[in-house]
Motif scaffolding. Structure first.
Motif, PDB file in Angstrom:
ATOM      1  N   GLY A   1       0.352  -1.349   4.034  1.00 21.06           N
ATOM      2  CA  GLY A   1      -0.038  -2.421   4.811  1.00 21.06           C
ATOM      3  C   GLY A   1      -1.518  -3.080   4.710  1.00 21.06           C
ATOM      4  O   GLY A   1      -1.762  -3.892   5.223  1.00 21.06           O
ATOM      5  N   THR A   2      -2.189  -1.980   4.442  1.00 21.23           N
ATOM      6  CA  THR A   2      -3.685  -2.408   4.475  1.00 21.23           C
ATOM      7  C   THR A   2      -4.355  -2.928   3.507  1.00 21.23           C
ATOM      8  O   THR A   2      -5.348  -3.423   3.777  1.00 21.23           O
ATOM      9  CB  THR A   2      -4.592  -0.975   4.639  1.00 21.23           C
ATOM     10  N   ALA A   3      -3.400  -3.166   2.501  1.00 22.35           N
ATOM     11  CA  ALA A   3      -4.129  -4.051   1.376  1.00 22.35           C
ATOM     12  C   ALA A   3      -3.870  -5.659   1.861  1.00 22.35           C
ATOM     13  O   ALA A   3      -4.914  -6.373   1.191  1.00 22.35           O
ATOM     14  CB  ALA A   3      -2.811  -4.008   0.237  1.00 22.35           C
ATOM     15  N   ASP A   4      -3.484  -5.992   2.820  1.00 21.07           N
ATOM     16  CA  ASP A   4      -3.520  -7.278   3.472  1.00 21.07           C
ATOM     17  C   ASP A   4      -4.671  -7.453   4.508  1.00 21.07           C
ATOM     18  O   ASP A   4      -4.985  -8.557   4.620  1.00 21.07           O
ATOM     19  CB  ASP A   4      -2.158  -7.378   4.364  1.00 21.07           C
ATOM     20  N   LEU A   5      -5.593  -6.276   4.486  1.00 19.70           N
ATOM     21  CA  LEU A   5      -6.944  -6.474   5.230  1.00 19.70           C
ATOM     22  C   LEU A   5      -7.701  -7.027   4.442  1.00 19.70           C
ATOM     23  O   LEU A   5      -7.770  -6.691   3.219  1.00 19.70           O
ATOM     24  CB  LEU A   5      -7.213  -5.179   5.804  1.00 19.70           C
TER      25      LEU A   5
ATOM     26  N   THR B   1      -9.907   7.645   4.062  1.00 20.12           N
ATOM     27  CA  THR B   1      -8.785   8.301   3.585  1.00 20.12           C
ATOM     28  C   THR B   1      -7.330   7.818   4.214  1.00 20.12           C
ATOM     29  O   THR B   1      -6.532   7.493   3.880  1.00 20.12           O
ATOM     30  CB  THR B   1      -8.877   9.908   3.816  1.00 20.12           C
ATOM     31  N   GLU B   2      -7.435   7.672   5.571  1.00 23.29           N
ATOM     32  CA  GLU B   2      -6.319   7.105   6.297  1.00 23.29           C
ATOM     33  C   GLU B   2      -5.910   5.714   5.790  1.00 23.29           C
ATOM     34  O   GLU B   2      -4.775   5.567   5.775  1.00 23.29           O
ATOM     35  CB  GLU B   2      -6.587   7.471   7.909  1.00 23.29           C
ATOM     36  N   LEU B   3      -7.156   4.814   5.788  1.00 25.99           N
ATOM     37  CA  LEU B   3      -6.644   3.377   5.507  1.00 25.99           C
ATOM     38  C   LEU B   3      -6.007   3.312   3.952  1.00 25.99           C
ATOM     39  O   LEU B   3      -5.046   2.415   3.849  1.00 25.99           O
ATOM     40  CB  LEU B   3      -7.816   2.711   5.841  1.00 25.99           C
ATOM     41  N   ASP B   4      -6.391   4.135   3.009  1.00 22.55           N
ATOM     42  CA  ASP B   4      -6.418   4.157   1.874  1.00 22.55           C
ATOM     43  C   ASP B   4      -4.723   4.609   1.738  1.00 22.55           C
ATOM     44  O   ASP B   4      -4.152   4.132   0.880  1.00 22.55           O
ATOM     45  CB  ASP B   4      -7.129   5.120   0.945  1.00 22.55           C
TER      46      ASP B   4
END
Length: 137
Positions: free
Chosen positions: A30-34, A23-26
């Motif tokens: 900038g987490t789309a780059d992971l 949930t936090e990452l979503d």
């Protein structure tokens, strides 16, 4: 991708740490780059940390310490109570528990014997010594 079914499945599998991290990452920018591997690594790290925290909290509840806040880092060696710093540091390693030895703390009334015992118990809980304290079957 639908996140709701994924979260429900993580929770049904009792992967609460992963669900929270997901949930936090979503929700973070900038987490789309992971990469997939980085996402998975972060989720697994969070789950492992969550489980270790739950185990530690369970050990602390089971111990029912009088001074829950007694931490080994807070021991004041300068206080006049005759506490040998080197000996206490050695006790904090938990070798005496591994060797199945007993420990008796003595001293004058009011010097903090119970507090020191609770600090030792917290150090043992952090190091996962609960398995050693169970009686043999």
């Amino acid at each position: 991708m639908l996140t709701h079914p994924t979260l429900e499945q993580l929770k049904s599998l009792k992967l609460d740490g992963m669900a929270q991290a997901f949930t936090e990452l979503d929700n973070q920018d900038g987490t789309a780059d992971l990469t997939h591997a980085e996402w998975l690594g972060l989720l697994i790290d969070r789950e492992a940390a969550s489980r270790e925290t739950k185990r530690f909290e369970s050990r602390m509840r089971t111990a029912r310490l009088r001074h829950v806040g007694a931490a080994p880092e807070d021991v004041d060696y300068k206080t006049r109570r005759g506490l040998d710093k080197a000996l206490f540091q050695q006790l904090l390693t938990g070798n005496w528990i591994r060797d199945k030895r007993n420990l008796m703390i003595t001293g004058s009334c009011g010097v903090g014997k119970t507090w020191l015992a609770c600090a030792l118990a917290q150090a043992a809980s952090r190091a996962s010594f609960e398995a050693l304290s169970k009686p043999n079957s």
